[in-house]
Design a protein around this motif. Structure first.
Motif, PDB file in Angstrom:
ATOM      1  N   TYR A   1      65.597  -8.019  34.092  1.00  0.00           N
ATOM      2  CA  TYR A   1      66.368  -9.142  34.657  1.00  0.00           C
ATOM      3  C   TYR A   1      65.421  -9.941  35.563  1.00  0.00           C
ATOM      4  CZ  TYR A   1      66.652  -5.324  37.978  1.00  0.00           C
ATOM      5  OH  TYR A   1      66.326  -4.268  38.775  1.00  0.00           O
ATOM      6  N   PRO A   2      65.727 -11.240  35.818  1.00  0.00           N
ATOM      7  CA  PRO A   2      64.788 -12.071  36.592  1.00  0.00           C
ATOM      8  C   PRO A   2      64.554 -11.527  38.001  1.00  0.00           C
ATOM      9  CG  PRO A   2      66.541 -13.407  35.633  1.00  0.00           C
ATOM     10  CD  PRO A   2      66.939 -11.978  35.432  1.00  0.00           C
ATOM     11  N   PHE A   3      63.317 -11.651  38.478  1.00  0.00           N
ATOM     12  CA  PHE A   3      62.961 -11.238  39.839  1.00  0.00           C
ATOM     13  C   PHE A   3      63.001 -12.480  40.717  1.00  0.00           C
ATOM     14  CE2 PHE A   3      59.729  -9.742  43.040  1.00  0.00           C
ATOM     15  CZ  PHE A   3      60.505  -8.701  43.529  1.00  0.00           C
ATOM     16  N   ARG A   4      63.909 -12.494  41.680  1.00  0.00           N
ATOM     17  CA  ARG A   4      64.121 -13.696  42.501  1.00  0.00           C
ATOM     18  C   ARG A   4      63.536 -13.515  43.891  1.00  0.00           C
ATOM     19  NH1 ARG A   4      70.494 -14.697  41.152  1.00  0.00           N
ATOM     20  NH2 ARG A   4      70.219 -14.981  38.923  1.00  0.00           N
TER      21      ARG A   4
ATOM     22  N   GLY B   1      59.138   2.768  48.562  1.00  0.00           N
ATOM     23  CA  GLY B   1      60.390   2.234  49.088  1.00  0.00           C
ATOM     24  C   GLY B   1      61.195   1.530  48.011  1.00  0.00           C
ATOM     25  N   ALA B   2      62.418   1.149  48.366  1.00  0.00           N
ATOM     26  CA  ALA B   2      63.256   0.343  47.461  1.00  0.00           C
ATOM     27  C   ALA B   2      63.087  -1.122  47.849  1.00  0.00           C
ATOM     28  CB  ALA B   2      64.707   0.766  47.586  1.00  0.00           C
ATOM     29  N   ASP B   3      63.232  -2.015  46.889  1.00  0.00           N
ATOM     30  CA  ASP B   3      62.897  -3.426  47.076  1.00  0.00           C
ATOM     31  C   ASP B   3      63.919  -4.269  46.315  1.00  0.00           C
ATOM     32  OD1 ASP B   3      61.700  -5.957  46.873  1.00  0.00           O
ATOM     33  OD2 ASP B   3      59.686  -5.112  46.870  1.00  0.00           O
ATOM     34  N   PHE B   4      64.618  -5.155  47.003  1.00  0.00           N
ATOM     35  CA  PHE B   4      65.629  -5.954  46.315  1.00  0.00           C
ATOM     36  C   PHE B   4      65.402  -7.453  46.491  1.00  0.00           C
ATOM     37  CE2 PHE B   4      67.771  -1.866  47.189  1.00  0.00           C
ATOM     38  CZ  PHE B   4      67.909  -1.471  45.869  1.00  0.00           C
ATOM     39  N   GLY B   5      65.414  -8.170  45.376  1.00  0.00           N
ATOM     40  CA  GLY B   5      65.282  -9.621  45.377  1.00  0.00           C
ATOM     41  C   GLY B   5      66.604 -10.276  45.762  1.00  0.00           C
ATOM     42  N   ILE B   6      66.638 -11.595  45.622  1.00  0.00           N
ATOM     43  CA  ILE B   6      67.850 -12.343  45.961  1.00  0.00           C
ATOM     44  C   ILE B   6      68.900 -12.096  44.877  1.00  0.00           C
ATOM     45  CG2 ILE B   6      68.746 -14.721  46.102  1.00  0.00           C
ATOM     46  CD1 ILE B   6      65.382 -14.494  47.361  1.00  0.00           C
ATOM     47  N   MET B   7      70.124 -11.803  45.298  1.00  0.00           N
ATOM     48  CA  MET B   7      71.191 -11.483  44.330  1.00  0.00           C
ATOM     49  C   MET B   7      72.287 -12.538  44.380  1.00  0.00           C
ATOM     50  SD  MET B   7      71.454  -7.377  44.528  1.00  0.00           S
ATOM     51  CE  MET B   7      69.991  -6.369  44.306  1.00  0.00           C
ATOM     52  N   GLU B   8      73.284 -12.381  43.483  1.00  0.00           N
ATOM     53  CA  GLU B   8      74.366 -13.393  43.422  1.00  0.00           C
ATOM     54  C   GLU B   8      75.203 -13.408  44.691  1.00  0.00           C
ATOM     55  OE1 GLU B   8      75.189 -11.584  39.518  1.00  0.00           O
ATOM     56  OE2 GLU B   8      73.154 -11.797  40.288  1.00  0.00           O
ATOM     57  N   ASN B   9      75.417 -12.242  45.283  1.00  0.00           N
ATOM     58  CA  ASN B   9      76.246 -12.200  46.484  1.00  0.00           C
ATOM     59  C   ASN B   9      75.912 -10.958  47.309  1.00  0.00           C
ATOM     60  OD1 ASN B   9      77.802 -10.006  45.323  1.00  0.00           O
ATOM     61  ND2 ASN B   9      78.688 -11.575  43.996  1.00  0.00           N
ATOM     62  N   HIS B  10      76.437 -10.927  48.520  1.00  0.00           N
ATOM     63  CA  HIS B  10      76.144  -9.826  49.440  1.00  0.00           C
ATOM     64  C   HIS B  10      76.667  -8.491  48.925  1.00  0.00           C
ATOM     65  CE1 HIS B  10      75.908 -12.913  52.995  1.00  0.00           C
ATOM     66  NE2 HIS B  10      74.901 -12.993  52.162  1.00  0.00           N
ATOM     67  N   SER B  11      77.837  -8.500  48.286  1.00  0.00           N
ATOM     68  CA  SER B  11      78.407  -7.211  47.898  1.00  0.00           C
ATOM     69  C   SER B  11      77.555  -6.542  46.821  1.00  0.00           C
ATOM     70  CB  SER B  11      79.877  -7.333  47.499  1.00  0.00           C
ATOM     71  OG  SER B  11      79.990  -8.111  46.364  1.00  0.00           O
ATOM     72  N   ARG B  12      76.947  -7.342  45.947  1.00  0.00           N
ATOM     73  CA  ARG B  12      76.031  -6.754  44.943  1.00  0.00           C
ATOM     74  C   ARG B  12      74.847  -6.086  45.631  1.00  0.00           C
ATOM     75  NH1 ARG B  12      74.601  -8.424  39.107  1.00  0.00           N
ATOM     76  NH2 ARG B  12      76.599  -7.819  38.264  1.00  0.00           N
TER      77      ARG B  12
END
Ligand SMILES: [Mg+2]
Length: 367
Positions: free
Chosen positions: A17-20, A133-144
């Motif tokens: 999936y795209p990395f934002r 570590g864990a790494d998270f890009g920009i997602m559709e919303n906060h709950s995701r």
């Protein structure tokens, strides 16, 4: 150990999936691999600077040209006493860190294989086990995002890094901190801000972040020093640290309290070691950053993460985090939750599988 032949391969690896990030959305990761061969064995390196020059001034297409037309002819048929000797041979080439870095990485892999020793041992690592570590890009919303962080915590990750950009900023951190009061969290701004954003950046002090990664411009040190004076939260520099010289200056003027080391961004393992050792001497802790490399580049990062001044979980990922398929038959996998184990085989311990490599190849050349 004469360099008898050189192969350069530009690949595009499709992401699951795209990395934002603050730089945009990537659907594929463009990368350049380099193989150096002696008369006995071969070593592989990788420089992943992406398809467009957004993270740095390089991109995979220019990296391929510089590698083929300028760097390879300087190294082919030559012998090197060490990584420093190889770097000296390339010292006339300004910038082009990822391009030079892929050759330097390949040389270290080749050298370790010739010595029949794992790379991490050759580099002076303290233990083959490294923390990631864990790494998270920009997602559709906060709950995701909150669901994703809950998952990372359940899997045993010891810290979470969150991409941070205008529109995905204070409100996001507020929501995350409310849900996870004790999780070790830091944000990576990827150069998205300037000192005009001082008030917002000072607000971040309220959320007990482990660090703020590269808040200001990609080649800046001076403004970061001004910002660090006004923040309680440590600044970690990533994009700005392209050499030992930049690291030395950053530390001297108080521009950061952490340094993220990426072997590609600094022109290879030789320079990464120098930066690591200088930071250790100056009591500035480091960790290893990632560019979503294939198993080749990731294996080099794992070897570097075994060094003694790596004091925070690194950005190293299993293949399955971003890719359906890697370039090696054996994917990169956790050895235990949130950990990787550097290979005990000679060099980085892995080589690309010819068929998989061919599948993702955009162009290649052999000299
Ligand atoms: Mg970063």
């Amino acid at each position: 150990m004469k360099i008898e032949s050189i192969k350069i391969v530009r690949v595009a690896m499709p992401l699951i999936y795209p990395f934002r990030t603050a730089y945009g959305n990537d659907e594929v990761i463009d990368s350049v691999l380099v193989r150096l061969s002696s008369d006995r064995t071969q070593g592989w390196g990788e420089g992943t600077c992406f398809g467009v020059p957004a993270y740095s001034s390089e991109c995979a297409a220019t990296q391929f040209i510089v590698s083929r037309d300028i760097i390879a002819p300087l190294l082919l048929g030559q012998e090197f006493a060490g990584g420093k000797d190889l770097q000296d041979r390339l010292s006339g080439i300004k910038g082009n860190y990822f391009a030079k870095g892929a050759f330097d990485l390949a040389w270290w892999d080749l050298y370790s294989r010739e010595k029949n020793q794992p790379l991490w041992e050759i580099l002076g690592g303290r233990s083959p086990i490294v923390e990631a570590g864990a790494d998270f890009g920009i997602m559709e919303n906060h709950s995701r995002l909150i669901d994703a962080i809950a998952g990372a915590n359940a899997q045993g990750y010891k810290r979470v890094k969150l991409k941070y950009r205008p529109g995905w900023d204070l409100e996001m951190i507020k929501a995350v901190r409310a849900e996870f009061p004790d999780t070790i969290i830091h944000v990576d701004c990827n150069s998205a801000y300037s000192l005009d954003d001082l008030e917002m950046l000072k607000e971040l002090d309220n959320y007990r972040l482990a660090m703020i990664e590269q808040p200001l411009s990609n080649d800046d040190l001076i403004d970061h020093a001004a910002l660090q004076k006004q923040l309680k939260t440590p600044i970690c520099l990533d994009e700005s640290i392209t050499s030992l010289d930049k690291a030395r200056k950053a530390i001297d003027i108080g521009a950061c309290r952490w340094v993220n080391i990426k072997p590609g961004r600094v022109g290879g393992i030789t320079n990464a070691l120098e930066i690591h050792h200088h930071c250790e001497k100056m009591q500035i802790p480091c960790w290893i950053g990632g560019m979503l490399e294939s198993a080749i580049g990731a294996s080099h990062c794992i070897a570097l993460a075994t060094l003694s001044n790596i004091k925070y979980p690194s950005d190293i990922f299993p293949t399955s985090r971003f890719y359906k398929q890697d370039l090696t038959i054996e994917p990169i996998e956790h050895s235990a939750p949130s950990q990787f184990r550097a290979s005990d085989n000679p060099g980085i311990g892995v080589m690309p599988d010819e068929e998989l490599l061919h599948k993702f190849t955009l162009e290649q050349v052999e000299l």
